[in-house]
Structures are given as structure tokens and as C-alpha cells.
Design a protein around this motif. Sequence first.
Motif, short mmCIF file in Angstrom:
data_model
loop_
_atom_site.label_atom_id
_atom_site.label_comp_id
_atom_site.label_asym_id
_atom_site.label_seq_id
_atom_site.Cartn_x
_atom_site.Cartn_y
_atom_site.Cartn_z
N SER A 1 5.70 6.92 -12.54
CA SER A 1 6.71 5.88 -12.76
C SER A 1 7.80 6.04 -11.71
N LEU A 2 7.99 5.04 -10.90
CA LEU A 2 9.00 5.11 -9.85
C LEU A 2 10.32 4.55 -10.35
N PRO A 3 11.44 5.13 -9.94
CA PRO A 3 12.74 4.64 -10.37
C PRO A 3 12.99 3.22 -9.84
N GLU A 4 13.65 2.41 -10.66
CA GLU A 4 13.99 1.05 -10.25
C GLU A 4 15.01 1.11 -9.11
N PRO A 5 14.87 0.26 -8.11
CA PRO A 5 15.83 0.27 -6.99
C PRO A 5 17.22 -0.13 -7.49
N LYS A 6 18.24 0.59 -7.03
CA LYS A 6 19.62 0.29 -7.44
C LYS A 6 20.10 -0.99 -6.77
N GLU A 7 20.82 -1.78 -7.57
CA GLU A 7 21.40 -3.02 -7.01
C GLU A 7 22.63 -2.65 -6.20
N LYS A 8 22.74 -3.33 -5.08
CA LYS A 8 23.90 -3.08 -4.22
C LYS A 8 25.17 -3.67 -4.86
N TYR B 1 0.83 -1.21 0.00
CA TYR B 1 0.00 0.00 0.00
C TYR B 1 0.86 1.26 0.00
N ARG B 2 2.02 1.23 0.66
CA ARG B 2 2.93 2.40 0.62
C ARG B 2 3.39 2.65 -0.81
N LEU B 3 3.70 1.60 -1.53
CA LEU B 3 4.11 1.75 -2.92
C LEU B 3 2.94 2.27 -3.76
N TYR B 4 1.75 1.77 -3.46
CA TYR B 4 0.53 2.22 -4.14
C TYR B 4 0.30 3.72 -3.90
N GLN B 5 0.55 4.18 -2.69
CA GLN B 5 0.40 5.61 -2.36
C GLN B 5 1.36 6.47 -3.17
N LYS B 6 2.58 5.98 -3.35
CA LYS B 6 3.59 6.76 -4.07
C LYS B 6 3.26 6.86 -5.57
N ARG B 7 2.60 5.84 -6.10
CA ARG B 7 2.39 5.79 -7.55
C ARG B 7 1.05 6.37 -7.99
N THR B 8 0.06 6.41 -7.06
CA THR B 8 -1.32 6.67 -7.48
C THR B 8 -1.89 7.92 -6.83
N SER B 9 -2.63 8.70 -7.61
CA SER B 9 -3.29 9.91 -7.12
C SER B 9 -4.22 9.56 -5.96
N VAL B 10 -4.29 10.45 -4.97
CA VAL B 10 -5.10 10.14 -3.79
C VAL B 10 -6.59 10.18 -4.08
N LEU B 11 -7.06 11.14 -4.88
CA LEU B 11 -8.50 11.27 -5.10
C LEU B 11 -8.86 11.46 -6.58
N ILE B 12 -8.41 12.55 -7.18
CA ILE B 12 -8.75 12.85 -8.58
C ILE B 12 -8.02 11.87 -9.50
#
Length: 323
Positions: free
Chosen positions: A314-321, A297-308
Motif C-alpha cells: 500500500s503506497l501512501p497517498e500523495p500530499k496535496e500542495k 509501470y514504475r508505480l506497478y514496480q513499487k507496489r508488486t513483488s518482482v517474482l514470488i
Amino acid sequence: MAGGNLKNMVIAFLVPLPSILFYLAFVRPHDDHSTVAANPVSSWCAAHPLLLANALFLLNVDVLFWLIGHLLSNNWLIDLYWTVIPVMLLHYFRAHPASVANAVRSAAVVALTWVWSARLTHNYFRREGWQWGKQEDWRFSEMRGQYGKTWWWMSFFAVYLSQQVFLIGICLPMYAIHSSDQPLGIWDLVATVVCIAGVVIAYFADTQLHEFVTRNEKLKQLGEPTVPTLEDGLWGYSRHPNYFGEQLWWWGVYLFAWNLGQRWMFIGALVNSMCLGYVTVLVERRMLKQEHRAEAYRLYQKRTSVLIPWFRKSLPEPKEKET
């Protein structure tokens, strides 16, 4: 279970009778208008439609519903009647002796409101498994636990009196519509389109949510992992498209009043929107408390509009260590 369902159904049908009977006896125009004029109660009712609506709401909903909720230890009635009271208020304003309205505008709003009510009532019973009074709103249940022994009187203000402010406020445009016979204009068409859009969006959003919940319940029964978040359909563009559709409906209703020069009546839709904004925060906090869906759900919050509804980020791909 069946006995309790039947009992709640009977209660639901009987509770509005005091207001309906009072209205029929004292408010509706009689053939003998001199009798109405001679009766001080009828005269006051005929002269103060908005005050009378508030008085009936206070006595029939706030007080009676509160007493029933206290006796049943369950405040389910107000949740069901949210879908019915606007229709009752609309017909009250329309048939009141003081009513003055453009016939086409009035008929259009009546039709729209009945469609809105049918959709919301259908969604309520679908969500409740087609049972009457199955459970009270989870927010009321949480407040019951928070307030403890004081809940019996706090509930009168938190559950019922507050609903009077919201419901009378958002239904003020229905009073405005039946206080003016101004000819139809382009803004009536705009208001109608906005209302229809709100109902359609809310219907599809609630249907998609119901199907998501039903699928997850079947997965639970099969012992398989459930899907943590709904991100399909309208829910891929808004985290609360059902709330957006509902707010669009009420702002559409307000446009009728705006067109009739009653622009101050935006206060009802605004207060309702602010309240729903707070409810949105509570819903999202509740989602994040559930361990099996918190991360998703945290990822969903970052990607998706809250109401409208809007395009997803598009979120950046996590960097490989580095090794």
C-alpha cells in the motif's frame, strides 16, 4: 505468407532427424548385443550417454540450427525447440541402453514433462498467431542490431551454444532419474506437487497475459486508449508470474535428482534462474522505454513483488500542495 509458414513447418519437422536416425541406428539396444560390442561407435555411445547427448546437441542444434538461422536471417527455431528438446532428452535418457530407473518415477516424470511441453508449445503458437517461425525472440533481434556484421558468428555462441549449457544443465535430473532404481520416497511426491504447481501457475499467467494483449490490440483497432499494465489475476501478486511458474517447474524437476543423491545437479536450475533473472531486468527496462506505460509501470514496480507472488504494497497517498 502461407508458403513461408509451410516452409518453416517442414524445416521444424526435419531438423531433428539427424539425431533421431543416429540414435536409432547406433544407440538403441539391438537383439544381437555382440554386434553392438564389436562396433566401437556403438560401444562408446552405450557407455557415455551424457557425452553423446552433448555431442548430438552440438552437431544437430548448435551447428545445424545456426546454419539454418544464418540462411533465413532468423533464429526462431531455438525458441520453438525449447519446448521440445527436454522431452527428446528425457526419452533419450529413458531408452538408452545404460538406463536404470524406478518404473513409477520414470513414468511420472515422462507424464509431467509432456504436460509441461504441451503447455509451453501451446503458448508459443498462441503468441505467434499459430504460425511457424513468425519472428525471432526480441532479444536476438536486438543483439543482431548491436553486433552488426559480426552477428553471423557471434550468434553461434549467444543463441545456440549458450542454450546447450542451459538445456543440458536443467535436464540433468532426467539423467539422474534414469541412472538409479531407488525406491519411491516422500520427496518424489513433493517434487511432483512442485512440478504441477509450476505448470499450473505458468499456464494461468500466460493465459492472462495473452488475454491482456488481445484486449489491447482490439482497443487499438477501435482507436481507444490501451491499458498500460496488466495488474489483474496472478499479475497483481507478481510482476512475472509466468517466469515464477517456469522456475518452479525446473526446481521441482531438480528435487527428483536431490532425492536420488545427485544434489550437485542444482547447478542447472540455478544457472537457468540467474539467466531468467537477467531477462527479467531486460524486460522491465524495455517496458520503461515505452512512454505510454512508463509512469504506470514504475508505480506497478513499487507496489508488486518482482517474482514470488505476494500481497501488494500500500503506497501512501500523495500530499496535496498547500495553496
